[in-house]
Design an enzyme around this catalytic site. Structure first.
Site, PDB file in Angstrom:
ATOM      1  N   THR A 229      -4.842  39.179  -9.446  1.00  0.00           N
ATOM      2  CA  THR A 229      -4.439  37.953  -8.763  1.00  0.00           C
ATOM      3  C   THR A 229      -5.630  37.097  -8.338  1.00  0.00           C
ATOM      4  OG1 THR A 229      -2.337  38.860  -8.031  1.00  0.00           O
ATOM      5  CG2 THR A 229      -3.265  37.127  -6.660  1.00  0.00           C
TER       6      THR A 229
ATOM      7  N   THR B 173      -4.580  44.090  -7.364  1.00  0.00           N
ATOM      8  CA  THR B 173      -4.361  44.999  -6.236  1.00  0.00           C
ATOM      9  C   THR B 173      -3.312  46.064  -6.534  1.00  0.00           C
ATOM     10  OG1 THR B 173      -2.698  43.539  -5.288  1.00  0.00           O
ATOM     11  CG2 THR B 173      -4.965  43.238  -4.541  1.00  0.00           C
ATOM     12  N   ASP B 174      -2.492  45.832  -7.564  1.00  0.00           N
ATOM     13  CA  ASP B 174      -1.389  46.763  -7.820  1.00  0.00           C
ATOM     14  C   ASP B 174      -1.857  48.201  -8.031  1.00  0.00           C
ATOM     15  OD1 ASP B 174       0.272  44.614  -7.624  1.00  0.00           O
ATOM     16  OD2 ASP B 174       0.847  44.553  -9.730  1.00  0.00           O
TER      17      ASP B 174
HETATM   18  N1  ASP Z   1      -0.341  41.630  -7.350  1.00  0.00           N
HETATM   19  C1  ASP Z   1      -1.404  41.966  -8.176  1.00  0.00           C
HETATM   20  C2  ASP Z   1      -2.763  41.544  -7.630  1.00  0.00           C
HETATM   21  O1  ASP Z   1      -2.850  41.482  -6.455  1.00  0.00           O
HETATM   22  C3  ASP Z   1      -1.271  41.680  -9.595  1.00  0.00           C
HETATM   23  C4  ASP Z   1      -2.207  42.646 -10.273  1.00  0.00           C
HETATM   24  O2  ASP Z   1      -2.365  43.757  -9.810  1.00  0.00           O
HETATM   25  O3  ASP Z   1      -2.810  42.255 -11.261  1.00  0.00           O
HETATM   26  O4  ASP Z   1      -3.719  41.320  -8.288  1.00  0.00           O
END
Ligand code: ASP
Length: 330
Positions: free
Chosen positions: A15, A89-90
């Site tokens: 993200t 973050t995933d």
């Molecule tokens: N929600 C995720 C992020 O915070 C999407 C990912 O992991 O690419 O990056």
């Protein structure tokens, strides 16, 4: 270390690096490491940038992270004082722990990202990256393995969890709290954590570790099925390590053939060892050769088991390393 620290920033996507792909479409990874550091002018650190991958966190693999650790090692051997990895973050809970188990150097290795993409109000990427760069360049962060920096907090990779889908304060360490903080540009890490084991995965070993979350009325069929297709299994059990009595034969059968690790699905606290005595209790399962994850949550336990199996460890060594890591907080 010279007076100006040299920090290498490896961007993997996520993200923090996402912008709208098509008008009206969702965001996709697009920004380079240079784009990300462009806003950091004035930080008293020499920055070098590396575009390693441009993917969502969900696309990362163990192989990617093993390759990344090699690249980090080369960067540090070439003179970097610290390294920052930006990613989705995933999967940070898992990827940072993979890096922690692989990275034996003293130089800080810091993972960060963003909960809000750059187009959103209050995007947190620039502040997280700035704090991560400061931590990576700080002597206070040396010798701590892999760290996760979010929201001006410094977390040990081994204990940090993502606890919210979208809140910028999603990353917390429920067991021990953050090791330190960044405030007014200063890095303070008053708490130290002993290094865990270091693991060297074999070059070719393809490993599959299953993860089953135990749920009300579970009859063990999922455990049986995974036991047929996996090299190891993590059971995310109720409470202190409990499963329905009907699951016990399946778990015992699989544990006779493969390492089976017992973790708790609750999100904090240790698996117990001797408190409960009924069928499906922690005593029952541990008595059948199941290995306790201690305080490691199911995702971290799966990472540790995966890398141990990839390094060629057998059941006995798996049990020894989990005993060393899981109980002590070290
Ligand atoms: N929600 C995720 C992020 O915070 C999407 C990912 O992991 O690419 O990056």
């Amino acid at each position: 270390m010279g007076s100006t620290a040299r920090v290498a920033v490896f961007s993997l996507g996520g993200t923090i690096a996402m912008t709208p792909g098509t008008p009206g479409g969702g965001v996709v990874p697009a920004l380079t490491a240079d784009d990300l550091v462009a806003g950091l002018a004035g930080v008293p650190v020499e920055l070098v940038t590396r575009d390693f991958l441009r993917v969502p966190g969900s696309a990362l693999t163990f192989a990617d992270l093993i390759e990344l650790e090699g690249a980090v090692r080369r960067e540090v051997d070439g003179g970097a004082d610290g390294v920052v990895v930006t990613q989705g973050t995933d999967t940070i809970e898992e990827s940072a722990y993979v890096l922690d188990l692989l990275w034996g150097g003293d130089a800080p290795l810091v993972v960060t990202g963003a909960m809000r993409n750059p187009a959103m109000a209050g995007a947190d990427g620039p502040a997280n990256l700035l704090a991560a760069v400061r931590v990576a360049g700080s002597p206070a962060a040396r010798g701590l393995g892999c760290l996760v920096v979010f929201n001006d907090q410094v977390h040990a990779a081994r204990w940090v969890r993502k606890t919210h889908t979208s809140n910028p304060a999603a990353f917390v360490s429920p067991e021990y709290g953050p090791l330190g903080h960044v405030a007014e540009g200063r890095v303070s890490i008053p708490l130290r954590t002993a290094r865990g084991p270091l693991i060297t995965p074999g070059p070719e070993r393809n490993v599959r570790v299953g993860l089953v979350t135990v749920a009300l009325g579970d009859d063990g069929e999922a455990v049986r099925a995974l036991g047929e297709r996996c090299d190891g299994l993590v059971v995310a059990a109720f409470g202190v390590g409990h499963v329905p009595a009907g699951m016990v034969p399946a778990i015992a059968e699989v544990a006779a053939r493969l390492p089976v690790v017992l973790a708790s699905r609750t999100g904090a606290g240790p698996v117990h060892e001797w408190t409960y005595g009924y069928a499906g209790s922690e005593r029952d399962l541990l008595g059948r050769g199941v290995v306790s994850a201690g305080r490691l949550d199911p995702l971290k336990a799966r990472v540790l088991l995966h890398l141990l199996l990839a390094s060629g460890a057998g059941v006995r060594q798996v049990a020894e390393v989990f005993a060393q890591v899981a109980g002590s907080g070290s």
